[in-house]
Design a protein around this motif. Sequence first.
Motif, PDB file in Angstrom:
ATOM      1  N   PHE A 134     -30.709 106.647 -10.251  1.00  0.00           N
ATOM      2  CA  PHE A 134     -31.594 106.557 -11.405  1.00  0.00           C
ATOM      3  C   PHE A 134     -32.675 107.616 -11.265  1.00  0.00           C
ATOM      4  CE2 PHE A 134     -29.289 102.750 -11.791  1.00  0.00           C
ATOM      5  CZ  PHE A 134     -29.360 102.374 -13.112  1.00  0.00           C
ATOM      6  N   PRO A 135     -32.852 108.418 -12.297  1.00  0.00           N
ATOM      7  CA  PRO A 135     -33.651 109.630 -12.147  1.00  0.00           C
ATOM      8  C   PRO A 135     -35.160 109.394 -12.133  1.00  0.00           C
ATOM      9  CG  PRO A 135     -32.810 109.464 -14.383  1.00  0.00           C
ATOM     10  CD  PRO A 135     -32.278 108.290 -13.640  1.00  0.00           C
ATOM     11  N   PHE A 136     -35.673 108.797 -11.062  1.00  0.00           N
ATOM     12  CA  PHE A 136     -37.117 108.727 -10.915  1.00  0.00           C
ATOM     13  C   PHE A 136     -37.639 110.084 -10.453  1.00  0.00           C
ATOM     14  CE2 PHE A 136     -36.017 104.226 -10.312  1.00  0.00           C
ATOM     15  CZ  PHE A 136     -36.884 103.661 -11.237  1.00  0.00           C
ATOM     16  N   ILE A 189     -32.624 106.952   0.133  1.00  0.00           N
ATOM     17  CA  ILE A 189     -32.836 106.013  -0.948  1.00  0.00           C
ATOM     18  C   ILE A 189     -31.950 106.416  -2.118  1.00  0.00           C
ATOM     19  CG2 ILE A 189     -35.164 105.454  -0.198  1.00  0.00           C
ATOM     20  CD1 ILE A 189     -36.245 106.970  -2.521  1.00  0.00           C
ATOM     21  N   ASN A 190     -31.640 105.431  -2.916  1.00  0.00           N
ATOM     22  CA  ASN A 190     -30.702 105.624  -4.009  1.00  0.00           C
ATOM     23  C   ASN A 190     -31.293 106.560  -5.065  1.00  0.00           C
ATOM     24  OD1 ASN A 190     -29.136 105.190  -6.364  1.00  0.00           O
ATOM     25  ND2 ASN A 190     -28.388 103.319  -5.429  1.00  0.00           N
TER      26      ASN A 190
END
Lengths: 268, 332
Positions: A90-92, A86-87
């Motif tokens: 973006f810092p989840f 998964i991408n």
Amino acid sequence: MSMIDIRGVSLQYGDRQVIKNVSVQIEQGEFFVIIGPNGAGKTTLLKALAGLHPLVEGNIHVHQRPISDYAKKELARALALVPQQINADFPFTVAETVLMGRYPHLGLLAVEGKKDLGLAEQAMEFTEVIHLAGRRLGQLSGGERQRVIIARAICQQSKILLLDEPTASLDPAHQLRIMDLMERLRREVQVTIVMVSHDLNLASCYADRLLLLKNGEVENVGTPQQVLTGEQLSQSYGCTLLVDENPLLGKPRVSLVSQRITKSLRLG
Amino acid sequence: MLGYSPVYKKLIPVTLILLFVLIGSVLLGLTIGSSGGTAAAWKALLGQGDPDATLEMIIWQLRWPRVVLAATVGATLSLGGLVFQALLRNPLAEPYILGISGGSAVGAILGILAGFSLFPGLTLSSFVGSLMVLSLVLLLSNRREGHSDSLLLAGVMVNAFCGAIIMFLISVSKTVQMQKIIFWLMGDLSAVGADSLPLLLGVLPCFLVIFLLAQPLNLLLTGRESASAMGVNVAAVTLVLLLTASLMVSLTVCHSGLIGFVGLTIPHILRLALGSDHRILIPACVLTGASYLILCDLLARSLPSQGEMSVGIVTALVGAPLFIGLLWRSRQ
């Protein structure tokens, strides 16, 4: 009673037909592995099961209902897809990512309650990523990230789990860890597992049944003993594969034989 | 610290704090200015001392509409930046840099030349301009490849082209119209009448739509296919967000011209401070963007010893170095 019923399904990528008239039933609680050479259409078939690929012909029934009848969120409650990656641009955090699995169960604003947090915690404990909960996805190793994606799918509470090569690019210990997780899910929560894999030996050890695809068509379906024969595999993969018995499990064991050896022994 | 708690446990305090910051910025915006002392303005606001009719007039009829306009424009541009960054998966995307603001401005100027009224004619022509640029930029950059540089290059070139068209239109137009047009090049909040309220009413529904799509947007950021497999209607969400963001940006451009980099600066700082959950970032962006542009405008009208400068100068002076820094870091 079959959980997934694939009836005469054909799929296309642009003009190219990638799956031709495939029919197969997958039973509840089964560990089902799809194998086949590159370009056989394994991933496309898996995506079609998840409702991500339009069917040209045929039908897929889940719980005796065609998937075209399902609303999107409803289908997501029935089946969970574990993509290869998964991408992480973006810092989840890990916890945020796992909690996203609750989306198909939540209303418009998608505000998670205590129950959702509890389920996320359970899922993270199950896949042993709870200690990483506050870490960002980009900081994790490949194996850890794979376990986070699986935790998200578990959090989704679907009775069917679709996995696309979950063990690719992992070392043996991590491969076993993922496969054992799947085995436990099936045993403890009666989840039906459908997995695409390139690893014939892992497939042999864990699968109840295998589907061997080649050029979009079914070559063989059955138990590892039925499908993983030297003759069948060598013909389907176009190289010499030696099959003997795994002395520990009594299951087929597949070994690769180099062309040089094949020639010198005049095997092929 | 396990790093997870219900979203509202973070959302509520963050929103409250940023709301206080916004109220503070509004008060500063009302009380600081070239006419009358700040202390006197505070007294007039609080209703203490002798009522000073002139000062009250300045505060409520000159400064208040301008503060409202600055807040609305700032909120819209920073939220617009956030949405474009998420949808295009590029932390450097921003309405101004992508040329979307420029496209709106060209549309709006053509509308003025055609003699349209602000609503619906001008708004519509500006929206059409922004959509044309958006489609052009997406087409040029071949979004499927997801290469960030080509997206930015396409945006910068389209932006330069729009700037040239604006200059061209200014140079062929009659003088009366020109004064209306010139502020579009360097965003300006001074040309405000009493009509910033309709703008606010126009963008608020857009904010709401975007906020309602926050969680689908989060899912989308982890991958289109996995979002779709989790029940997100990817095509619909993407389309609605692109249209809504373009609409609200073109609405503000009609009022304030081209103000750049707000949509870059604010989302970037907030992502660093708050993480990536858009359910928190969206309200935070609206509130912080509003405060930020009020303060930038305050600088723009109080820094020069005589007259004032365009607020776009201030936002570019802050934003452009940040942009270069981010570009530098992304290269490494």
